[in-house]
Write an enzyme that holds these catalytic residues in place. Structure first.
Site, PDB file in Angstrom:
ATOM      1  N   ASP A   7       0.853  -1.192   0.000  1.00  0.00           N
ATOM      2  CA  ASP A   7       0.000   0.000   0.000  1.00  0.00           C
ATOM      3  C   ASP A   7       0.886   1.239   0.000  1.00  0.00           C
ATOM      4  O   ASP A   7       2.075   1.167   0.323  1.00  0.00           O
ATOM      5  CB  ASP A   7      -0.918   0.005   1.226  1.00  0.00           C
ATOM      6  CG  ASP A   7      -1.872   1.194   1.180  1.00  0.00           C
ATOM      7  OD1 ASP A   7      -2.474   1.424   0.121  1.00  0.00           O
ATOM      8  OD2 ASP A   7      -1.995   1.920   2.187  1.00  0.00           O
ATOM      9  N   SER A   8       0.270   2.371  -0.336  1.00  0.00           N
ATOM     10  CA  SER A   8       1.011   3.624  -0.311  1.00  0.00           C
ATOM     11  C   SER A   8       1.368   4.038   1.118  1.00  0.00           C
ATOM     12  O   SER A   8       2.257   4.854   1.323  1.00  0.00           O
ATOM     13  CB  SER A   8       0.173   4.717  -0.969  1.00  0.00           C
ATOM     14  OG  SER A   8      -1.097   4.790  -0.341  1.00  0.00           O
ATOM     15  N   CYS A  70      -3.813  -0.898  -2.243  1.00  0.00           N
ATOM     16  CA  CYS A  70      -4.057   0.493  -2.622  1.00  0.00           C
ATOM     17  C   CYS A  70      -4.911   0.561  -3.894  1.00  0.00           C
ATOM     18  O   CYS A  70      -4.539   0.003  -4.935  1.00  0.00           O
ATOM     19  CB  CYS A  70      -2.712   1.159  -2.861  1.00  0.00           C
ATOM     20  SG  CYS A  70      -2.828   2.880  -3.302  1.00  0.00           S
ATOM     21  N   GLU A 150      -6.266   9.176   8.909  1.00  0.00           N
ATOM     22  CA  GLU A 150      -4.891   9.121   9.454  1.00  0.00           C
ATOM     23  C   GLU A 150      -4.842   9.790  10.828  1.00  0.00           C
ATOM     24  O   GLU A 150      -4.071   9.397  11.697  1.00  0.00           O
ATOM     25  CB  GLU A 150      -3.912   9.847   8.516  1.00  0.00           C
ATOM     26  CG  GLU A 150      -3.810   9.248   7.134  1.00  0.00           C
ATOM     27  CD  GLU A 150      -2.645   8.281   6.987  1.00  0.00           C
ATOM     28  OE1 GLU A 150      -1.730   8.314   7.816  1.00  0.00           O
ATOM     29  OE2 GLU A 150      -2.671   7.472   6.040  1.00  0.00           O
ATOM     30  N   CYS A 181     -11.053   3.213  -1.578  1.00  0.00           N
ATOM     31  CA  CYS A 181      -9.825   3.749  -0.992  1.00  0.00           C
ATOM     32  C   CYS A 181      -9.572   2.975   0.292  1.00  0.00           C
ATOM     33  O   CYS A 181     -10.515   2.705   1.049  1.00  0.00           O
ATOM     34  CB  CYS A 181      -9.991   5.238  -0.706  1.00  0.00           C
ATOM     35  SG  CYS A 181      -8.623   5.936   0.238  1.00  0.00           S
ATOM     36  N   HIS A 183      -8.530   3.692   3.104  1.00  0.00           N
ATOM     37  CA  HIS A 183      -8.842   4.312   4.396  1.00  0.00           C
ATOM     38  C   HIS A 183     -10.337   4.300   4.743  1.00  0.00           C
ATOM     39  O   HIS A 183     -10.696   4.405   5.902  1.00  0.00           O
ATOM     40  CB  HIS A 183      -8.364   5.767   4.388  1.00  0.00           C
ATOM     41  CG  HIS A 183      -6.882   5.908   4.448  1.00  0.00           C
ATOM     42  ND1 HIS A 183      -6.071   5.384   3.470  1.00  0.00           N
ATOM     43  CD2 HIS A 183      -6.071   6.490   5.361  1.00  0.00           C
ATOM     44  CE1 HIS A 183      -4.811   5.657   3.782  1.00  0.00           C
ATOM     45  NE2 HIS A 183      -4.791   6.325   4.913  1.00  0.00           N
TER      46      HIS A 183
HETATM   47  N1  DGL Z   1      -4.035   3.872  -0.455  1.00  0.00           N
HETATM   48  C1  DGL Z   1      -4.667   4.905  -1.230  1.00  0.00           C
HETATM   49  C2  DGL Z   1      -5.841   4.280  -2.020  1.00  0.00           C
HETATM   50  O1  DGL Z   1      -6.428   3.296  -1.629  1.00  0.00           O
HETATM   51  C3  DGL Z   1      -5.126   6.063  -0.372  1.00  0.00           C
HETATM   52  C4  DGL Z   1      -3.995   6.912   0.176  1.00  0.00           C
HETATM   53  C5  DGL Z   1      -3.146   7.553  -0.914  1.00  0.00           C
HETATM   54  O2  DGL Z   1      -3.620   8.504  -1.571  1.00  0.00           O
HETATM   55  O3  DGL Z   1      -2.028   7.096  -1.112  1.00  0.00           O
HETATM   56  O4  DGL Z   1      -6.174   4.791  -3.055  1.00  0.00           O
END
Ligand code: DGL
Length: 250
Positions: A7-8, A70, A150, A181, A183
């Protein structure tokens, strides 16, 4: 089976939670690119470059499968990642689309897709849904919700006002909402309440479990999964968040 989860940042832990709840893997290696998060505001070339660099990290481990938790990476970089890896690479967009299909049979249903700017710009969910005959779609980039999660603001005034900011102009309650997403599952309760429990929510973690169980043979269930968490910056912070988010499943 050993799985890598990319993930990012920390958000992909929401997918890890589902993997742990279903006891699918012997070992999970998680890598969050916390030094470069967010990906959702970056352009396609950067997202692909970062994703290929993440593959380099996973070369240190003997994994059987890689899940890109992600949505932004899943929308842009899957093809390139698959070209450069010897194991399967699965994203969350296709599983999310299939989970929607399993949950909502009526192709006229109104579907709201939530994601980062990049995910929405890619049109990846719309493409998948259109192919299955769903055309009543509305996609909204709701990136402000990422830092809110976050910050740990899973409920309360700030979150409520941002939900109102994004959804206040909707004329009707969507039949289904894709939480596109990593989150957003963390605030699914608040989103559900905002729409008075009338919308079906599609969560990437649950969707990927459904997809994995359909495509792979999981004969063994693991009572304990060995989890290793890595990050490109502040790995301790990520491990702390993992303890909070994953709680007893860890
Ligand atoms: N992990 C990213 C997503 O699911 C969200 C956070 C980011 O913008 O890196 O798209």
């Amino acid at each position: 089976m050993r799985v890598g989860v990319f993930d990012s940042g920390v958000g992909g832990l929401s997918v890890v939670k589902s993997l742990l709840e279903h006891k699918l893997f012997e070992e999970i290696i998680y890598f969050g690119d916390t030094a470069r998060v967010p990906y959702g505001v970056k352009d396609q070339n950067t997202i692909i470059r970062y994703s290929l660099e993440a593959l380099e990290f996973f070369k240190n481990f003997d994994i059987d499968l890689l899940i890109t938790a992600c949505n932004t990476v899943s929308a842009y970089a899957l093809d390139e990642m698959r070209l450069h890896s010897e194991y399967d690479v699965i994203g969350v967009v296709e599983p999310g689309v299939l989970a929607l299909k399993n949950a909502i049979a009526d192709t006229d249903a109104s579907i709201l897709i939530l994601g980062t700017k990049a995910t929405v710009k890619s049109g990846a969910y719309e493409k998948g849904l259109n192919e299955l005959g769903y055309n009543n779609l509305n996609a909204k980039a709701t990136g402000l919700l990422v830092p809110i999660v976050e910050e740990g603001l899973y409920e309360g005034e700030v979150l409520e006002s941002v939900l109102h900011h994004y959804f206040g102009d909707l004329n009707t309650t969507p039949d289904a909402i894709i939480l596109g997403c990593t989150h957003f599952p963390l605030i699914s309760g608040a989103i559900e309440r905002y729409f008075e429990g009338k919308s079906t929510l599609i969560h990437s973690g649950e969707a990927i479990v459904e997809y994995l169980e359909k495509h792979y043979d999981f004969t063994t269930r693991y009572e304990h999964t060995e989890c290793k968490f890595f990050a490109s910056e502040n790995p301790e912070g990520l491990r702390r968040t993992a303890k909070i988010w994953l709680g007893e499943t860890l």
